[in-house]
Design an enzyme around this catalytic site. Structure first.
Site, PDB file in Angstrom:
ATOM      1  N   SER A 123      12.101   1.826  -5.310  1.00 31.93           N
ATOM      2  CA  SER A 123      12.964   3.387  -5.340  1.00 31.93           C
ATOM      3  C   SER A 123      12.823   4.446  -4.007  1.00 31.93           C
ATOM      4  CB  SER A 123      12.228   3.948  -6.395  1.00 31.93           C
ATOM      5  OG  SER A 123      12.794   4.864  -6.604  1.00 31.93           O
ATOM      6  N   TYR A 180       4.326   7.307  -9.475  1.00 34.49           N
ATOM      7  CA  TYR A 180       5.778   6.297  -9.098  1.00 34.49           C
ATOM      8  C   TYR A 180       6.156   5.477  -7.551  1.00 34.49           C
ATOM      9  CZ  TYR A 180       9.950   4.441 -10.585  1.00 34.49           C
ATOM     10  OH  TYR A 180      11.376   3.393 -10.452  1.00 34.49           O
ATOM     11  N   LYS A 208       4.753   2.197  -6.005  1.00 37.93           N
ATOM     12  CA  LYS A 208       6.705   1.268  -5.403  1.00 37.93           C
ATOM     13  C   LYS A 208       5.748   0.787  -3.994  1.00 37.93           C
ATOM     14  CE  LYS A 208       9.565   0.655  -8.958  1.00 37.93           C
ATOM     15  NZ  LYS A 208       9.705  -0.799  -9.295  1.00 37.93           N
TER      16      LYS A 208
END
Length: 316
Positions: free
Chosen positions: A117, A141, A145
């Protein structure tokens, strides 16, 4: 080819599975619940195997040794990872590391396509960030990642896997239910009004986002199966997928073009929480995607086309 998809019950997993099955690949659909075969792929349902598995505790029993490729899509999305620290790390980091170790042991050299992402970036940033820009994530998050990206680089460098990390833009317009992503409203502001339902909008007209349509995303996910291993350095497997920058004002204009003023009137303004606002404001809004374009990936030309794609899907 024999191809696995984790997180196969989600929107992207189902969309990709449909195209892979219709292209006559054998597909393993893996999720924490037993995923279904996409409706449009029923003529090829005999090529699908639906598997319920918790990859944080067991992946070795569901990964065959003759696997040709795997798409890693499972995870807890941005706002969900921020709301539940333990769950985000267990699913996004530890389960994926467990899966990579299984792949190393059971099917060395398998092609791995990891859905990362643009949340791996954080401010301050150059005007046109690229794969050479240092990731400084401003969320759990993005941190999770980023850590998996480095693991995929190392596993690829060592020859354990043939990894490709694709950094997704925000995908809009997504069908289905709202997700735990901080960007969920970027689909909801079209999805619900085009079906006569109200939706919320937590950002001002001048807020901009980096977006990609589902149609272009799936084309790029299929394209990565054709890219040669040595097209990327062994220790640098990241690619920023192409997107298009659109402001909230442009999004609302696109909604009016496709759904009329009545659709726009169903979009209701609301104030985001400080945590969500800080997360959204930390995401970059445009990228240098020359690397992706040189590898043959595609990009959207106009955001309004994504809105029209969704409207047409409602009429099918």
């Amino acid at each position: 080819m024999k191809i696995a998809i984790t997180g196969a019950g989600g929107f992207v997993g189902q969309l990709l599975a449909e195209h892979l099955l219709l292209a006559d690949h054998k597909v393993l659909l893996i999720d924490i619940f037993e995923p279904c075969v996409p409706t449009k792929a029923f003529p090829r349902s005999s090529n699908a195997q639906c598997i319920k598995a918790d990859l944080s505790t067991d992946s070795s029993s569901v990964i065959p040794s003759d696997l040709d490729a795997i798409y890693i899509f499972h995870g807890i999305m941005s706002a969900g990872s921020e709301a539940d620290f333990d769950l985000g790390y267990r699913v996004n980091l530890h389960s994926t590391l467990n899966l990579l170790e299984t792949l190393r042991q059971q099917c060395k050299g398998v092609r791995v396509v990891y859905a990362s992402s643009t949340a791996i970036y954080g401010q301050p940033l150059p005007q046109w960030p690229s794969e050479a820009t240092l990731p400084t994530p401003a969320s759990s998050y993005g941190t999770q990642k980023s850590m998996i990206e480095y693991a995929i680089n190392d596993f690829s460098r060592r020859g354990f896997i043939n990894g490709f990390t694709l950094r997704f833009p925000t995908i809009s317009v997504r069908p289905g239910k709202p997700t735990q992503a901080a960007s969920s409203w970027m689909s909801g502001m079209f999805r619900e009004p085009l079906q006569g339902l109200p939706s919320s909008l937590p950002c001002a007209d001048d807020f901009e986002a980096w977006l990609c349509s589902p149609r272009i995303l799936v084309a790029n996910l299929l394209h990565v199966l054709t890219i040669e291993r040595d097209a990327l350095p062994a220790h640098m497997r990241q690619v920023n997928l192409p997107g298009i920058t659109a402001s909230v004002r442009e999004m609302l204009e696109a909604l009016e073009q496709v759904g009329g003023k009545k659709a726009v009137e169903l979009v209701k303004r609301e104030e985001p929480t400080k945590e969500i606002k800080d997360m959204l404001d930390s995401w970059p809004i445009r990228f240098d995607v020359s690397k992706a374009m040189g590898l043959g990936f595609k990009r959207d030309e106009r955001f309004v086309d994504a809105v029209r794609d969704f409207k047409m899907s409602l009429e099918e």
